[in-house]
Design a protein around this motif. Structure first.
Motif, PDB file in Angstrom:
ATOM      1  N   ARG A 139       0.838  -1.210   0.000  1.00  0.00           N
ATOM      2  CA  ARG A 139       0.000   0.000   0.000  1.00  0.00           C
ATOM      3  C   ARG A 139       0.871   1.257   0.000  1.00  0.00           C
ATOM      4  NH1 ARG A 139      -3.864  -2.425   4.389  1.00  0.00           N
ATOM      5  NH2 ARG A 139      -5.566  -3.272   3.119  1.00  0.00           N
ATOM      6  N   TYR A 144      -1.817   6.063  -2.400  1.00  0.00           N
ATOM      7  CA  TYR A 144      -2.929   5.268  -1.894  1.00  0.00           C
ATOM      8  C   TYR A 144      -4.073   6.129  -1.379  1.00  0.00           C
ATOM      9  CZ  TYR A 144      -5.435   1.480   0.352  1.00  0.00           C
ATOM     10  OH  TYR A 144      -6.397   0.575   0.707  1.00  0.00           O
ATOM     11  N   ASP A 147      -9.741   3.582  -2.271  1.00  0.00           N
ATOM     12  CA  ASP A 147     -10.425   3.341  -3.543  1.00  0.00           C
ATOM     13  C   ASP A 147     -10.444   1.839  -3.767  1.00  0.00           C
ATOM     14  OD1 ASP A 147     -10.143   2.798  -6.619  1.00  0.00           O
ATOM     15  OD2 ASP A 147     -11.057   4.784  -6.441  1.00  0.00           O
ATOM     16  N   GLU A 148     -11.599   1.291  -4.084  1.00  0.00           N
ATOM     17  CA  GLU A 148     -11.735  -0.156  -4.232  1.00  0.00           C
ATOM     18  C   GLU A 148     -10.839  -0.702  -5.338  1.00  0.00           C
ATOM     19  OE1 GLU A 148     -15.777  -1.313  -4.691  1.00  0.00           O
ATOM     20  OE2 GLU A 148     -16.404  -0.573  -2.719  1.00  0.00           O
ATOM     21  N   ASP A 149     -10.694   0.051  -6.438  1.00  0.00           N
ATOM     22  CA  ASP A 149      -9.861  -0.409  -7.548  1.00  0.00           C
ATOM     23  C   ASP A 149      -8.388  -0.488  -7.143  1.00  0.00           C
ATOM     24  OD1 ASP A 149     -12.049  -0.637  -9.188  1.00  0.00           O
ATOM     25  OD2 ASP A 149     -11.822   1.360 -10.070  1.00  0.00           O
ATOM     26  N   VAL A 150      -7.931   0.534  -6.404  1.00  0.00           N
ATOM     27  CA  VAL A 150      -6.535   0.533  -5.940  1.00  0.00           C
ATOM     28  C   VAL A 150      -6.304  -0.603  -4.964  1.00  0.00           C
ATOM     29  CG1 VAL A 150      -4.764   1.832  -4.711  1.00  0.00           C
ATOM     30  CG2 VAL A 150      -6.279   3.017  -6.303  1.00  0.00           C
ATOM     31  N   GLU A 151      -7.239  -0.801  -4.044  1.00  0.00           N
ATOM     32  CA  GLU A 151      -7.103  -1.874  -3.063  1.00  0.00           C
ATOM     33  C   GLU A 151      -7.069  -3.240  -3.749  1.00  0.00           C
ATOM     34  OE1 GLU A 151      -6.788  -3.590   0.796  1.00  0.00           O
ATOM     35  OE2 GLU A 151      -6.405  -1.593  -0.033  1.00  0.00           O
ATOM     36  N   LEU A 152      -7.893  -3.411  -4.752  1.00  0.00           N
ATOM     37  CA  LEU A 152      -7.904  -4.672  -5.497  1.00  0.00           C
ATOM     38  C   LEU A 152      -6.574  -4.875  -6.211  1.00  0.00           C
ATOM     39  CD1 LEU A 152      -9.411  -7.158  -6.529  1.00  0.00           C
ATOM     40  CD2 LEU A 152     -10.304  -5.743  -8.407  1.00  0.00           C
ATOM     41  N   MET A 153      -6.043  -3.809  -6.777  1.00  0.00           N
ATOM     42  CA  MET A 153      -4.762  -3.908  -7.473  1.00  0.00           C
ATOM     43  C   MET A 153      -3.636  -4.286  -6.511  1.00  0.00           C
ATOM     44  SD  MET A 153      -3.008  -1.058  -9.963  1.00  0.00           S
ATOM     45  CE  MET A 153      -3.155   0.238  -8.738  1.00  0.00           C
ATOM     46  N   GLU A 156      -4.006  -7.979  -5.645  1.00  0.00           N
ATOM     47  CA  GLU A 156      -3.616  -8.823  -6.778  1.00  0.00           C
ATOM     48  C   GLU A 156      -2.097  -8.856  -6.930  1.00  0.00           C
ATOM     49  OE1 GLU A 156      -5.767  -7.199 -10.066  1.00  0.00           O
ATOM     50  OE2 GLU A 156      -7.576  -8.388  -9.660  1.00  0.00           O
TER      51      GLU A 156
END
Length: 215
Positions: A139, A144, A147-153, A156
């Motif tokens: 993170r 950071y 944001d859900e997209d950043v957290e998912l990235m 992954e």
């Protein structure tokens, strides 16, 4: 070959005061005696620049040195580095710790750097890098926001790194996993966050006290 550092009377007194100790360090570091003396003077000058009357650097000055000299700005990483370097036993960075830190950063062997980086990343202190700890470290590598997209990235990417470094396939990364992977692919050394200076910063700083520079 060392490069003469501008020496004032106060610097000479500092070297004289610590002469016996400084003579023990060539065997414990990757520096020559003239380089050690020059680095000791840089330490003393750094303290004077901050207007410190005592002869030890504190953590805030240590952070300032990391920021300005090596462009390492993550205070969390710096505090982890401090814990490795001085075992957290004192709020100060002693002259010995200062010189040994620079020996590791500027001329450390791959093994020394792997042990250091793994310690910095091992948030639990149990010799295992777990997925949640890796996510926490990663993170800090992103701009950071919640944001859900950043957290998912981030998650992954953590899974990719676990699969890449988990040599024995147990879902966690041991030092053996980490070192085996780094030896095969050296760019993985700081895959969880930068805690060592880059080559440009290394050369820039070393030019202040030696002509024996990394190629």
């Amino acid at each position: 070959m060392s490069i003469p550092v501008s020496v004032e009377v106060a610097d000479e007194n500092f070297l004289r005061q610590h002469s016996d100790f400084l003579k023990t360090l060539p065997k414990l570091t990757h520096f020559t005696q003239p380089e050690i003396d020059a680095i000791a003077i840089i330490y003393f000058k750094f303290l004077r620049e901050f207007g410190v009357k005592r002869e030890q650097m504190d953590r805030s000055q240590f952070r300032a040195f990391f920021h300005s000299t090596f462009q390492i700005s993550d205070d969390f990483i710096i505090d982890r580095a401090f814990l490795f370097l001085d075992k957290g036993l004192t709020p100060f960075v002693t002259l010995e710790t200062w010189i040994k830190t620079l020996s590791l950063f500027l001329r450390g062997t791959l093994e020394e750097k792997m042990k250091y980086c793994f310690f910095v990343y091992d948030l639990g202190g149990n010799g295992r890098l777990k997925r949640n700890d890796i996510i926490r470290l990663l993170r800090k590598c992103f701009i950071y926001e919640k944001d859900e997209d950043v957290e998912l990235m981030v998650k992954e990417f953590a899974d990719i790194l676990v699969r890449k470094l988990d040599v024995d396939g147990d879902g966690e990364i041991s030092y053996e996993d980490f070192s085996e992977s780094v030896k095969k692919q050296r760019e993985l050394l700081q895959c969880f966050g930068r805690c060592l200076p880059d080559l440009l910063s290394t050369v820039d700083f070393m030019q202040t006290f030696t002509s024996d520079l990394p190629i």
